[in-house]
Design an enzyme around this catalytic site. Structure first.
Site, PDB file in Angstrom:
ATOM      1  CB  ILE A  96      -0.934  -0.042   1.237  1.00 18.07           C
ATOM      2  CG1 ILE A  96      -1.855   1.174   1.336  1.00 18.07           C
ATOM      3  CG2 ILE A  96      -0.176  -0.163   2.540  1.00 18.07           C
ATOM      4  CD1 ILE A  96      -2.904   1.042   2.485  1.00 18.07           C
ATOM      5  CB  SER A  97       1.287   4.093  -2.282  1.00 18.95           C
ATOM      6  OG  SER A  97       1.258   3.266  -3.424  1.00 18.95           O
ATOM      7  CD  GLN A  98       5.782   8.589   1.268  1.00 20.68           C
ATOM      8  OE1 GLN A  98       6.071   8.463   0.070  1.00 20.68           O
ATOM      9  NE2 GLN A  98       6.442   9.366   2.067  1.00 20.68           N
TER      10      GLN A  98
END
Ligand code: SAM
Length: 212
Positions: free
Chosen positions: A60-62
């Site tokens: 899951i991206s930043q």
């Protein structure tokens, strides 16, 4: 754990401080419970300033990158949006707060099923997720006002350009596996204009119109 306080802190220290100012975007990040989109063990880190594993070798991206891509889509609430690389479903949940309807494609069935269940569990009603190769787009639902690709591709998958509506915007990390440039493409009177935002690092987009 006071997750609401962690969300407020994330918005203040990671988004506002880096220039994300749109009140609706900030409100969406304050509302969507990111810790529910990661495993229970990782939930206490759910609001940290880095990507997190979501299983199947994916991430899951930043939060800041999710916000930056969302901002680049310039949503006004009326749009039909496609996300390629639905992953945990978190970005879909954020987009669902900011547009009319959102469609997510995830190539890994386990992740796409989990994302569907999670989105329903947190009460999102205007998002649909399917398993498949997102480089083919979702022809039955096209055209889309906005398309966001959350995996890295050296090229823009042709079907996505075709399925982007007039005056539509497509946001994607363009480049090879080690680094990419977050890029915005805009269809204007049949022509495509492009703008680069910043360097970034995403997992690869794998499919017919990207990496084999
Ligand atoms: N946006 C997601 C979220 O909020 O959790 C995170 C996306 S993760 C950085 C990238 C995802 O793209 C991975 O889950 C990967 O399986 C998926 N992916 C890669 N190639 C794909 C393709 N051709 N079609 C659909 N999904 C793809």
């Amino acid at each position: 754990m006071d997750y609401a306080a962690l969300r407020e802190k994330m918005v203040r220290e990671q988004l506002l401080s880096r220039g994300i100012k749109d009140e609706k975007i900030l409100a969406a990040f304050k509302k969507v419970e990111r810790h529910k989109f990661v495993s229970e063990e990782l939930a206490p880190n759910g609001y940290s300033d880095f990507p997190l594993p979501i299983g199947s070798g994916q991430t899951i991206s930043q939060p800041y990158i999710v916000a930056l891509m969302t901002e680049a889509l310039a949503l006004n609430g009326t749009e039909k949006v496609l996300e390629v690389g639905a992953g945990s479903g978190y970005q879909l949940a954020i987009l669902a707060e900011l547009c009319k309807e959102v469609y997510g494609i995830e190539r890994i069935e386990l992740l796409s099923r989990k994302a569907s269940v999670l989105l329903a569990g947190v009460g999102v009603k205007n998002a649909k997720v399917k398993t498949g190769d997102g480089t083919l787009g979702w022809p039955e639902e096209a055209p889309f006002d906005r398309i966001v690709v959350t995996a890295a591709s050296p090229e823009i998958p042709l079907p996505l350009i075709e399925q982007l509506g007039m005056e539509g915007k497509l946001v994607l990390p363009l480049g090879g596996p080690s680094s990419q440039i977050l890029t915005v493409l805009e269809k204007k009177r049949g022509l495509i204009e492009s703008r680069q935002i910043c360097g970034c690092s995403f997992v690869p987009l794998i499919g017919k119109f990207a990496s084999p």
